[in-house]
Design a protein around this motif. Structure first.
Motif, short mmCIF file in Angstrom:
data_model
loop_
_atom_site.label_atom_id
_atom_site.label_comp_id
_atom_site.label_asym_id
_atom_site.label_seq_id
_atom_site.Cartn_x
_atom_site.Cartn_y
_atom_site.Cartn_z
N PRO A 277 0.83 -1.21 0.00
CA PRO A 277 0.00 0.00 0.00
C PRO A 277 0.86 1.26 0.00
CG PRO A 277 0.08 -0.95 2.19
CD PRO A 277 0.81 -1.91 1.29
N TYR A 278 0.31 2.32 -0.55
CA TYR A 278 0.97 3.62 -0.50
C TYR A 278 -0.08 4.69 -0.28
CZ TYR A 278 -0.38 3.98 -5.47
OH TYR A 278 -1.06 4.01 -6.66
N ARG A 279 0.33 5.78 0.35
CA ARG A 279 -0.60 6.84 0.74
C ARG A 279 -0.42 8.08 -0.13
NH1 ARG A 279 -3.06 6.31 5.75
NH2 ARG A 279 -2.47 4.42 6.88
N ILE A 280 -1.55 8.75 -0.38
CA ILE A 280 -1.52 10.02 -1.09
C ILE A 280 -2.42 11.00 -0.34
CG2 ILE A 280 -1.14 8.90 -3.32
CD1 ILE A 280 -4.08 9.44 -3.98
N GLY A 281 -2.09 12.27 -0.45
CA GLY A 281 -2.94 13.28 0.17
C GLY A 281 -4.27 13.40 -0.56
N PHE A 282 -5.34 13.53 0.21
CA PHE A 282 -6.67 13.63 -0.37
C PHE A 282 -7.49 14.56 0.51
CE2 PHE A 282 -10.79 11.55 -1.82
CZ PHE A 282 -10.70 12.07 -3.10
N ALA A 283 -7.32 15.87 0.26
CA ALA A 283 -7.94 16.90 1.08
C ALA A 283 -9.23 17.38 0.40
CB ALA A 283 -6.97 18.06 1.26
N PRO A 284 -10.06 18.13 1.14
CA PRO A 284 -11.28 18.68 0.54
C PRO A 284 -10.96 19.48 -0.72
CG PRO A 284 -11.37 18.94 2.92
CD PRO A 284 -10.00 18.40 2.61
N GLY A 285 -11.74 19.23 -1.76
CA GLY A 285 -11.51 19.87 -3.05
C GLY A 285 -10.72 19.02 -4.02
#
Length: 359
Positions: A277-285
Motif C-alpha cells: 500500500p501507499y498513501r496520497i494526500g486527499f484533502a477537501p476539493g
C-alpha cells in the motif's frame, strides 16, 4: 448505423410486400398474360415474413392468393397449367414464409427473455453506487465494448465500511460471459471482505485467494483498491492496474504510483510478494479518478492515445456526474469509432464537512 436509419429500413420492409404486389398487378394488367409476371405475387408474403409476425404474413399471403386468382381469371390462365402453377408457387411461398415467421417470432421472444434476465443479472452485479458516501461525492461511468451490453469485463464498487470508504476498480482479462463471471467473483469477495478486514492489505489477500480459487490459472484481474478515511489521506493498493489520476484543488494533475508493482489478482501465487500500500494526500476539493485501461488506451484514427491528463480540466463541473459525463463524451469523440475495449471510470471527490452533498 443510427437508430433513425434502422427505423427507416424497418418501415421500408413493412410496406414492401404491398408495394411489390401492387407493382406486379400493374405490370400484369399493362403487359398482359404473355409476360408471365403473375408468380411474382409470391414476393409479397416472402417480404412480409422478414419483419411481420405470423398473423401479418398469413394476411399478406391470403391477399396474394386472392390477387393471384383474380389476375389468373382476368388473364384466362386457368384454361391451362399456367394459372394453377402460379397459384401453387404463391401458396408454397406463403406456407414457407409463415413457418419462417413463426420460428423468427419464437426466437425473438426467447432473445427478449434472455436479455431481460441478463439485464437483471447486470444490475445485481454492477449495482448503482451511492452519490454521496462519508465525505465523498461519487460518480461512475461505464462503456461496454459489446454492442447493447451494459457490462463486460470491467468492474467497480464503493463500500462504506467501519474502516473508511473502500473502493475497487478492476479489469478482467478477456471478454464475454467468462469475463462477467470472473467479475462477479471479485465483486462478491470485495463486498464481503470490505466490511470484515480492518487492513487493506488483508482485503487484497482475500481477493487474491478468491480469484485463485474460483478461476483457472489463465485468468487474471488487474485491480486498484482505495481506502479513504477522515485523516485527509487515501490508501492505494494496486494489482498491476493503471495508476489513478489525482486532480488537486488548484488543478494540478498527478498519477501517484507505488514503489513496486504487484502481479494482477489470480497471478499473485507466482510472484515474490503481494501488493504494497501507499498513501496520497486527499484533502477537501481534491478528486481521484480510478479507471481501466480502456480509457488510456483508446486511440483516434491517427493512433494517438487518449490524453487523460490534458482532459482533467473537464472535471471542473460542480456536479461530479456532469463532470464525468463530459469526460466520457470527450473519450468517445476521441475514439470516433465504437470502442474496442470496456472503459470504466469512477470519480471520487473529497467534499469535506463544510460543503453540502451534491444532489
Amino acid at each position: 448505423m443510427t437508430m433513425n436509419d434502422t427505423r427507416s429500413e424497418s418501415g421500408v420492409l413493412y410496406w414492401m410486400p404491398l408495394a411489390v404486389m401492387a407493382v406486379v398487378t400493374a405490370v400484369d394488367l399493362v403487359a398482359g398474360p404473355e409476360v408471365g409476371f403473375l408468380p411474382l405475387v409470391s414476393l409479397g408474403p416472402a417480404f412480409a415474413s422478414l419483419v411481420g409476425g405470423p398473423r401479418r404474413t398469413a394476411l399478406v399471403g391470403a391477399a396474394a392468393l386472392v390477387l393471384c386468382v383474380g389476375l389468373g381469371l382476368y388473364d384466362g390462365l386457368f384454361d391451362g397449367r399456367r394459372g394453377f402453377t402460379a397459384l401453387a408457387s404463391v401458396a408454397g411461398v406463403t406456407g414457407v414464409g409463415l413457418a419462417a415467421s413463426v420460428m423468427r417470432s419464437r426466437r425473438e421472444a426467447e432473445l427478449a427473455s434472455v436479455r431481460s434476465i441478463a439485464e437483471v443479472a447486470q444490475r445485481v452485479l454492477l449495482r448503482p453506487v451511492p452519490r454521496t458516501v462519508g465525505p465523498l461525492d461519487v460518480a461512475v461511468s461505464y462503456t461496454s465494448a459489446v454492442a447493447e451490453a451494459r457490462i463486460g469485463g470491467d468492474l467497480y464498487e464503493v463500500v462504506a465500511s467501519p474502516y473508511g470508504v473502500r473502493v475497487i476498480v478492476g479489469d478482467v482479462q478477456g471478454k464475454g460471459l467468462a469475463a462477467v463471471e470472473t467479475a462477479a467473483v471479485v465483486l462478491g469477495a470485495f463486498r464481503e471482505a470490505a466490511h470484515d478486514e480492518p487492513d487493506l492489505v488483508r482485503l487484497g489477500e482475500r481477493l487474491e485467494r478468491s480469484v485463485a480459487r474460483e478461476v483457472d490459472g489463465e485468468k487474471f484481474v488487474t485491480a486498484v483498491l482505495a481506502e479513504v478515511g477522515s485523516d485527509g489521506e487515501a490508501v492505494i493498493l494496486s494489482f498491476g492496474h493503471p495508476a489513478p489520476m489525482a486532480v488537486r484543488r488548484d488543478g494540478t494533475v498527478e498519477f501517484p504510483e507505488p514503489e513496486s508493482y504487484a502481479l494482477p489478482l489470480g497471478l499473485g501465487v507466482h510472484g515474490p510478494g503481494g501488493a504494497k500500500p501507499y498513501r496520497i494526500g486527499f484533502a477537501p476539493g481534491d478528486q481521484l479518478l480510478l479507471y481501466t485501461d480502456g480509457v488510456t488506451e483508446t486511440r483516434d484514427e491517427g493512433g494517438a492515445f487518449y490524453p487523460l491528463a490534458a482532459r482533467a480540466r473537464l472535471l471542473q463541473d460542480p456536479d461530479p456526474y456532469r463532470a464525468l459525463r463530459a469526460l466520457r463524451e470527450d473519450l468517445l469523440h476521441h475514439a470516433e469509432l465504437p470502442p474496442h475495449d470496456d472503459a470504466a471510470m469512477l470519480l471520487l471527490r473529497c467534499r469535506g464537512d463544510d460543503r453540502p452533498p451534491t444532489r
